[in-house]
Motif scaffolding. Structure first.
Motif, mmCIF file in Angstrom:
data_model
loop_
_atom_site.group_PDB
_atom_site.id
_atom_site.type_symbol
_atom_site.label_atom_id
_atom_site.label_comp_id
_atom_site.label_asym_id
_atom_site.label_seq_id
_atom_site.Cartn_x
_atom_site.Cartn_y
_atom_site.Cartn_z
ATOM 1 N N ALA A 34 0.841 -1.210 0.000
ATOM 2 C CA ALA A 34 0.000 0.000 0.000
ATOM 3 C C ALA A 34 0.871 1.253 0.000
ATOM 4 O O ALA A 34 0.594 2.217 -0.710
ATOM 5 C CB ALA A 34 -0.934 -0.008 1.211
ATOM 6 N N TYR A 35 1.937 1.235 0.799
ATOM 7 C CA TYR A 35 2.852 2.383 0.874
ATOM 8 C C TYR A 35 3.535 2.613 -0.471
ATOM 9 O O TYR A 35 3.632 3.746 -0.950
ATOM 10 C CB TYR A 35 3.881 2.114 1.974
ATOM 11 N N ALA A 36 3.975 1.535 -1.117
ATOM 12 C CA ALA A 36 4.631 1.639 -2.418
ATOM 13 C C ALA A 36 3.679 2.162 -3.489
ATOM 14 O O ALA A 36 4.111 2.814 -4.445
ATOM 15 C CB ALA A 36 5.189 0.276 -2.833
ATOM 16 N N ASN A 37 2.384 1.901 -3.319
ATOM 17 C CA ASN A 37 1.390 2.378 -4.281
ATOM 18 C C ASN A 37 0.883 3.774 -3.949
ATOM 19 O O ASN A 37 -0.101 4.233 -4.522
ATOM 20 C CB ASN A 37 0.226 1.393 -4.368
ATOM 21 N N GLY A 38 1.543 4.447 -3.011
ATOM 22 C CA GLY A 38 1.237 5.843 -2.731
ATOM 23 C C GLY A 38 0.152 6.112 -1.710
ATOM 24 O O GLY A 38 -0.281 7.255 -1.552
ATOM 25 N N GLU A 39 -0.298 5.093 -1.016
ATOM 26 C CA GLU A 39 -1.334 5.323 -0.012
ATOM 27 C C GLU A 39 -0.717 6.040 1.192
ATOM 28 O O GLU A 39 0.355 5.655 1.663
ATOM 29 C CB GLU A 39 -1.959 4.000 0.434
ATOM 30 N N PRO A 40 -1.354 7.084 1.688
ATOM 31 C CA PRO A 40 -0.799 7.814 2.834
ATOM 32 C C PRO A 40 -0.718 6.938 4.087
ATOM 33 O O PRO A 40 -1.560 6.073 4.322
ATOM 34 C CB PRO A 40 -1.796 8.959 3.060
ATOM 35 N N VAL A 41 0.311 7.188 4.874
ATOM 36 C CA VAL A 41 0.542 6.408 6.083
ATOM 37 C C VAL A 41 -0.658 6.468 7.020
ATOM 38 O O VAL A 41 -1.054 5.462 7.610
ATOM 39 C CB VAL A 41 1.835 6.883 6.792
ATOM 40 N N PRO A 60 9.633 1.187 4.189
ATOM 41 C CA PRO A 60 11.043 1.142 3.812
ATOM 42 C C PRO A 60 11.787 2.442 4.100
ATOM 43 O O PRO A 60 12.996 2.443 4.188
ATOM 44 C CB PRO A 60 11.026 0.844 2.318
ATOM 45 N N SER A 61 11.068 3.533 4.291
ATOM 46 C CA SER A 61 11.746 4.806 4.557
ATOM 47 C C SER A 61 12.415 4.813 5.918
ATOM 48 O O SER A 61 13.231 5.672 6.203
ATOM 49 C CB SER A 61 10.753 5.967 4.472
#
Length: 91
Positions: A34-41, A60-61
């Protein structure tokens, strides 16, 4: 209780631990996807019932951040790369 109750309980406990670890890996993979697909945290946290800090710790950040600093979202000013050193002028 039967004399095998302790061994049976231990096997059930081990199976439950293995299932929990598998579920955590699956959830972590879904969070990363989800994070890789741009979904906000914040949205990921809300959808998964986790805190935003937990999502940041999975993302991953956080791989290059020290563990003590990984409980809060990164402050972009602290994590900007340092400017490249300037070469001395050649005269």
């Amino acid at each position: 209780m039967s004399k095998d109750a302790l061994e049976t309980a231990q096997r059930e406990y081990q199976s439950a631990q293995e299932a929990l670890h598998a579920a955590r890996r699956t959830l972590a993979a879904a969070v990363l996807d989800a994070y890789a697909n741009g979904e906000p945290v914040g949205r990921i946290a809300g959808r998964t019932g986790q805190s935003t800090a937990s999502v940041w710790n999975t993302s991953p950040s956080t791989a290059s951040r020290p563990a003590a600093a990984s409980t809060a979202p990164p402050d972009s000013r602290r994590f900007l790369p340092s400017p490249a050193p300037q070469a001395e002028p050649v005269c």
